[in-house]
Write an enzyme that holds these catalytic residues in place. Structure first.
Site, PDB file in Angstrom:
ATOM      1  N   LYS A  41       4.860 -12.801   0.865  1.00  0.00           N
ATOM      2  CA  LYS A  41       3.445 -12.917   0.602  1.00  0.00           C
ATOM      3  C   LYS A  41       2.540 -12.914   2.076  1.00  0.00           C
ATOM      4  O   LYS A  41       1.656 -12.810   2.205  1.00  0.00           O
ATOM      5  CB  LYS A  41       3.128 -14.364   0.077  1.00  0.00           C
ATOM      6  CG  LYS A  41       3.620 -14.391  -1.315  1.00  0.00           C
ATOM      7  CD  LYS A  41       3.408 -15.613  -2.229  1.00  0.00           C
ATOM      8  CE  LYS A  41       3.552 -15.810  -3.538  1.00  0.00           C
ATOM      9  NZ  LYS A  41       3.254 -16.903  -4.202  1.00  0.00           N
TER      10      LYS A  41
ATOM     11  N   LYS B  53       6.684  -5.131 -11.401  1.00  0.00           N
ATOM     12  CA  LYS B  53       6.152  -6.339 -12.464  1.00  0.00           C
ATOM     13  C   LYS B  53       4.876  -6.381 -12.633  1.00  0.00           C
ATOM     14  O   LYS B  53       4.159  -6.141 -11.952  1.00  0.00           O
ATOM     15  CB  LYS B  53       6.874  -7.679 -11.716  1.00  0.00           C
ATOM     16  CG  LYS B  53       6.697  -8.841 -12.781  1.00  0.00           C
ATOM     17  CD  LYS B  53       7.562 -10.063 -12.043  1.00  0.00           C
ATOM     18  CE  LYS B  53       7.424 -11.326 -12.829  1.00  0.00           C
ATOM     19  NZ  LYS B  53       7.956 -12.356 -12.221  1.00  0.00           N
TER      20      LYS B  53
ATOM     21  N   LYS C 283      -0.794 -10.387 -11.732  1.00  0.00           N
ATOM     22  CA  LYS C 283      -2.423 -10.449 -11.489  1.00  0.00           C
ATOM     23  C   LYS C 283      -3.089  -9.946 -10.424  1.00  0.00           C
ATOM     24  O   LYS C 283      -4.318  -9.694 -10.429  1.00  0.00           O
ATOM     25  CB  LYS C 283      -2.567 -12.014 -11.410  1.00  0.00           C
ATOM     26  CG  LYS C 283      -1.996 -12.980 -12.550  1.00  0.00           C
ATOM     27  CD  LYS C 283      -2.526 -14.335 -12.592  1.00  0.00           C
ATOM     28  CE  LYS C 283      -1.238 -15.065 -11.794  1.00  0.00           C
ATOM     29  NZ  LYS C 283      -1.549 -16.676 -11.859  1.00  0.00           N
TER      30      LYS C 283
END
Length: 350
Positions: A116, A211, A214
């Site tokens: 991240k 995957k 969002k």
């Protein structure tokens, strides 16, 4: 004095954007089922959300939208506790204690921070780095025994187990003196992962090797729980496939990620195995299979979107659900946090 822990489940989702089909099949369907077998606490983890910048107005909307998704998917507010994390201040208090129990080396091994933060990790927030300790606090504040997690969260649950064990070891004498030990479990239990579900890993409709997410720039990569019937149908029709017919056996899906993903989605929505789906559609072209998948997805997901819209039209009702849940969560959390403060040696009002 020995006591028996409840079979208590804790889980949560971040209110960072609209929930999608992957959240539904990978988590929500299991959460609904677990209400029948476990004491369930389901959190909207808004404190985790702000580890990266969130527009305040968007965060408020997203907290309510995720709450609506929980309820619309079948979480019963009478059977389960639904609340947003920031309303129960003990999460933050226990997280600080755990920041002082966890070791720097443990957090340095967390792969999600590296992913991240990317190359500019010096510019990442301390919260993003330390959030696994907050996740441990979320779970252990309720002495949860089971945590439904995806593969990408298993490492964080292992950290929660390590923190629980170190806390128990560091403060063992104080725990014993206060009569709070529970057999060889110590004060905090070792929470167990629950990795299950009809389709625990739903992939992007545009790339079967990634995957469903969002954060994907393309809205066509995912089916949002807020999508109406027409949008669902359009996204499935446009979903990437390959030119070959569907295989008759599951091994025929190897090396065909898009085909495997769509078969898995059908299986998840219909409560079947991939083999059963292929027994029905094997040998046929994708056009016919996609038409059947559209019908099934619209049948299963449209009512959720409709119920979410109905719930979100009454913001006061959503806020009342969260407020009631927070009171019920605090009734469990407060005495546990009081014990933690006593064990650590803090002075508090009597």
């Amino acid at each position: 004095m020995a006591t028996t822990f409840h079979q208590r489940v804790f889980s949560g989702m971040q209110p960072t954007s609209t929930l999608h089909l992957g959240n539904y099949l990978g988590a929500l369907t299991n959460w609904v089922a677990m209400q029948e077998t476990h004491e369930c606490i389901y959190c909207v983890v808004d404190m985790h959300a702000i580890t990266v910048w969130q527009d305040p107005a968007d965060l408020t909307r997203a907290i309510r939208e995720v709450t609506a998704a929980y309820v619309a998917a079948g979480i019963d507010t009478k059977k389960s506790i639904i609340f947003n994390q920031s309303q129960v201040h003990q999460h933050a208090e226990l997280a600080w204690v755990f920041n002082c129990v966890a070791r720097l080396g443990w957090l340095n091994r967390m792969t999600q921070f590296k992913e991240k933060a990317g190359k500019d990790k010096e510019n990442a927030s301390i919260g993003l780095y330390a959030y696994p300790a907050l996740m441990a606090a979320d779970i252990l504040l309720y002495k949860a025994t089971h945590v439904p997690v995806g593969e990408d969260q298993k490492q964080h649950l292992e950290l929660a187990r390590d923190i629980a064990q170190k806390f128990n070891n560091d403060f063992g004498v104080q725990i014993e003196q206060r009569g709070l030990a529970t057999g060889n479990l110590g004060f905090f239990p070792q929470p167990e992962p629950m990795i299950q579900g009809p389709a625990p890993r739903v992939m992007s409709l545009r790339d079967g090797t990634k995957k469903m997410s969002k954060s994907d720039a393309s809205d066509n990569s995912r089916i949002n729980l807020t999508d109406d019937a027409e949008t669902i149908a359009q996204k499935i029709r446009k979903a990437k496939t390959d030119p070959d017919a569907l295989p008759s056996e599951e091994k025929g899906l190897e090396g065909r990620p898009e085909a495997e993903n769509l078969v898995g989605i059908y299986a998840g929505l219909n409560g079947q195995t991939k083999a059963q789906v292929l027994g029905q559609f094997g040998g046929g072209q994708f056009s016919g299979f996609k038409a059947a998948l559209v019908d099934l997805a619209v049948e299963k997901l449209s009512p959720i979107a409709g119920e979410m819209r109905r719930l979100l039209d009454d913001v006061g009702h959503i806020d009342a659900i969260l407020g009631d849940g927070a009171q019920r969560a605090q009734a469990i959390a407060a005495p546990i946090m009081r014990d933690v403060k006593d064990i650590v040696g803090f002075v508090r009002p009597r």
